[in-house]
Design a protein around this motif. Sequence first.
Motif, PDB file in Angstrom:
ATOM      1  N   CYS A 196       0.842  -1.201   0.000  1.00  0.00           N
ATOM      2  CA  CYS A 196       0.000   0.000   0.000  1.00  0.00           C
ATOM      3  C   CYS A 196       0.876   1.250   0.000  1.00  0.00           C
ATOM      4  CB  CYS A 196      -0.922   0.007   1.218  1.00  0.00           C
ATOM      5  SG  CYS A 196      -2.318  -1.130   1.098  1.00  0.00           S
ATOM      6  N   ARG A 197       1.962   1.202   0.774  1.00  0.00           N
ATOM      7  CA  ARG A 197       2.883   2.341   0.810  1.00  0.00           C
ATOM      8  C   ARG A 197       3.624   2.499  -0.510  1.00  0.00           C
ATOM      9  NH1 ARG A 197       3.492   0.529   6.302  1.00  0.00           N
ATOM     10  NH2 ARG A 197       5.153  -0.913   5.687  1.00  0.00           N
ATOM     11  N   VAL A 198       3.885   1.379  -1.186  1.00  0.00           N
ATOM     12  CA  VAL A 198       4.576   1.439  -2.476  1.00  0.00           C
ATOM     13  C   VAL A 198       3.704   2.100  -3.530  1.00  0.00           C
ATOM     14  CG1 VAL A 198       5.474   0.051  -4.386  1.00  0.00           C
ATOM     15  CG2 VAL A 198       6.059  -0.542  -2.028  1.00  0.00           C
ATOM     16  N   TYR A 199       2.431   1.692  -3.584  1.00  0.00           N
ATOM     17  CA  TYR A 199       1.557   2.137  -4.663  1.00  0.00           C
ATOM     18  C   TYR A 199       0.795   3.416  -4.338  1.00  0.00           C
ATOM     19  CZ  TYR A 199       2.459  -2.558  -6.446  1.00  0.00           C
ATOM     20  OH  TYR A 199       3.071  -3.696  -6.901  1.00  0.00           O
ATOM     21  N   ARG A 231      -0.992   8.528   0.958  1.00  0.00           N
ATOM     22  CA  ARG A 231      -2.152   8.380   1.838  1.00  0.00           C
ATOM     23  C   ARG A 231      -1.750   7.705   3.136  1.00  0.00           C
ATOM     24  NH1 ARG A 231      -7.311   6.396  -1.616  1.00  0.00           N
ATOM     25  NH2 ARG A 231      -8.131   6.359   0.499  1.00  0.00           N
ATOM     26  N   ASP A 232      -2.411   8.143   4.221  1.00  0.00           N
ATOM     27  CA  ASP A 232      -2.120   7.557   5.527  1.00  0.00           C
ATOM     28  C   ASP A 232      -2.815   6.215   5.719  1.00  0.00           C
ATOM     29  OD1 ASP A 232      -0.546   9.707   6.242  1.00  0.00           O
ATOM     30  OD2 ASP A 232      -2.235  10.827   7.079  1.00  0.00           O
ATOM     31  N   ASP A 233      -4.065   6.088   5.207  1.00  0.00           N
ATOM     32  CA  ASP A 233      -4.787   4.838   5.400  1.00  0.00           C
ATOM     33  C   ASP A 233      -4.264   3.771   4.449  1.00  0.00           C
ATOM     34  OD1 ASP A 233      -5.715   6.358   3.354  1.00  0.00           O
ATOM     35  OD2 ASP A 233      -7.783   5.677   3.475  1.00  0.00           O
ATOM     36  N   ARG A 234      -4.510   2.530   4.802  1.00  0.00           N
ATOM     37  CA  ARG A 234      -3.978   1.401   4.050  1.00  0.00           C
ATOM     38  C   ARG A 234      -5.018   0.931   3.034  1.00  0.00           C
ATOM     39  NH1 ARG A 234      -0.324   3.663   5.465  1.00  0.00           N
ATOM     40  NH2 ARG A 234       1.165   3.132   7.105  1.00  0.00           N
ATOM     41  N   ILE A 235      -4.850   1.395   1.796  1.00  0.00           N
ATOM     42  CA  ILE A 235      -5.801   1.091   0.730  1.00  0.00           C
ATOM     43  C   ILE A 235      -5.049   0.527  -0.469  1.00  0.00           C
ATOM     44  CG2 ILE A 235      -7.397   2.083  -0.950  1.00  0.00           C
ATOM     45  CD1 ILE A 235      -8.610   1.894   1.745  1.00  0.00           C
ATOM     46  N   MET A 236      -5.619  -0.506  -1.074  1.00  0.00           N
ATOM     47  CA  MET A 236      -5.079  -1.078  -2.296  1.00  0.00           C
ATOM     48  C   MET A 236      -6.236  -1.284  -3.262  1.00  0.00           C
ATOM     49  SD  MET A 236      -2.974  -4.690  -2.824  1.00  0.00           S
ATOM     50  CE  MET A 236      -1.539  -4.178  -1.882  1.00  0.00           C
ATOM     51  N   THR A 237      -5.972  -1.178  -4.565  1.00  0.00           N
ATOM     52  CA  THR A 237      -6.986  -1.438  -5.578  1.00  0.00           C
ATOM     53  C   THR A 237      -6.695  -2.771  -6.261  1.00  0.00           C
ATOM     54  OG1 THR A 237      -5.774  -0.355  -7.363  1.00  0.00           O
ATOM     55  CG2 THR A 237      -7.196   1.043  -5.993  1.00  0.00           C
ATOM     56  N   PHE A 238      -7.659  -3.233  -7.066  1.00  0.00           N
ATOM     57  CA  PHE A 238      -7.433  -4.464  -7.819  1.00  0.00           C
ATOM     58  C   PHE A 238      -6.258  -4.301  -8.788  1.00  0.00           C
ATOM     59  CE2 PHE A 238     -11.919  -5.587  -6.715  1.00  0.00           C
ATOM     60  CZ  PHE A 238     -11.630  -6.809  -6.130  1.00  0.00           C
TER      61      PHE A 238
END
Length: 527
Positions: free
Chosen positions: A336-339, A343-350
């Motif tokens: 999540c930090r790489v992509y 952003r502070d929250d931990r979000i990933m997309t497909f």
Amino acid sequence: MCLDSSPASASDAQTRFVNSYQSGDTYSGEWKNNTRHGEGTMIWVELGQRYIGKWEHGVQHGLGKHIWILKNISGTHYFQSPHYMGDFFKGQRHGQGSFYYAGGAIYRGGWKNNTKHGQGKFTTKDGRKLEVEFVDDKMLTARSTDGLPVLESDLSVVGDDMALNLESLLEKVPERNRRTELKHVESVVSLHRSELRIIYGFYSRLGRSPDYSLLMSRLQLWRLLKDCSIHAHELPLTRIDFFIKGEASGEEIHSPFTTVHLRELLSCLVVVAYCIYHKDMMSQRHLLASCFSKLITDNILPNARKVKGFLFRQPGFAVEAVKYTERCWEVFEAFCRVYVSHRDDRIMTFRHLMLMFKHLHLLDDQLTFMRLVKIITAARADPPCVELEITFLEFFEVLVGCAKVKCLQVSETLEEDQVLLGLTIKSAENLPEEETDEAKGHSQLTGNVETGEMKSQDEQIPPFAEHEVRQHEEDVHKNRTKTQTHLLLQLQMFLEHHFFPAVAHYHRVTEKMEEVLLKEAQNSKGL
């Protein structure tokens, strides 16, 4: 609820003792034979509960007072923490007792196995006196002592841990109507309170041993929401995370380990119901209650406890598989930090998930790009947008699905694997498989159409001899255990021999590249 743990220094003789548990819970009172016994006070910090009263052999037994500690939230009109005072029997409210609800209502009367049972007196929030009769927490009769009709609003109460926090949602309602709107939402909760408690308890135990009883986690909440197809209403689960944000930090909002109390789940469902149905229910007099009732009857009750997905459908497998969630969560956070580094929250997309598999070089002839896409879309009726945000549950279930494909041959022969898993090469290429009627719990019915007399096909087959039935049940149990063991071996092999080594290699290469770039930058400055 009662934690069966005692201080090592407690003697067999009854004595007073103060003990602090690793969880932060504390007990102060009498001990006997290394268990809570006699008068004592127990405080459960995480659960937000306190008990003061009699104990016997480690459980609440005798007269006592149990308190559910709630914060007084502006706009909700709760002015006290709900509490029970009365008889306990072997850890349950049983006998005669009084329950003081958060909204001000009071019930005094009979109890049986933690439910209101028998004759009692009920005082409403507005002070009306009712004579009532309960059976297993369901009110059978209610008669007012003033001779006036008993209104539905008189019976609207929310007990103990089911108090709602709808402060932000009630702001959408005119101030003069907020109290009435809240009462009607509470009426919906009261109507379905037994079913909602059962659902909460069921999902709280997913991935845990049968005797494990704790609070629901967000991982389990996501599974409930997906089982009820909430995500199909264009409402991402990552957005729902913010509905129960509370005091959680940016990192905790999307953490699978963050706990969800029953009252938080109910409050969350009310907000979800409004987001999904408010446009269709604008003509209803009580908008929030109408939306919530529709969500409960159309989405929650018909679908809850019909577990889907790769992770929780096999209970024995799930208990062992969730032990990998902490390490996989660290990987999830790292990428999540790489992509999405800003952003502070931990979000990933497909799209990020597919990029991760590419960057880790996990795709090959077995796990092709198309098979990865089919695994990602396995639980969805329509292909998701590649920019759709996903939760850690979806991330982890993709890993489980990939393990089934990439590590198909973990036994001695491919044929044995196919027998154990019920798979063929073709089915592996066409994930997910369709459920059969038998798997869905359906049975084929035949019979006399005119009389309406229906029989299942099983009933028309002569019954097995008793020993054959027993042998069949044993074989089914052995095959199920063998299958779950096999699935776990697949997951272990994929994670330990493919996924985690690939992640470690990626980080090493990235660190070396950063070192090279740093040296080049320093050299260019020196020139």
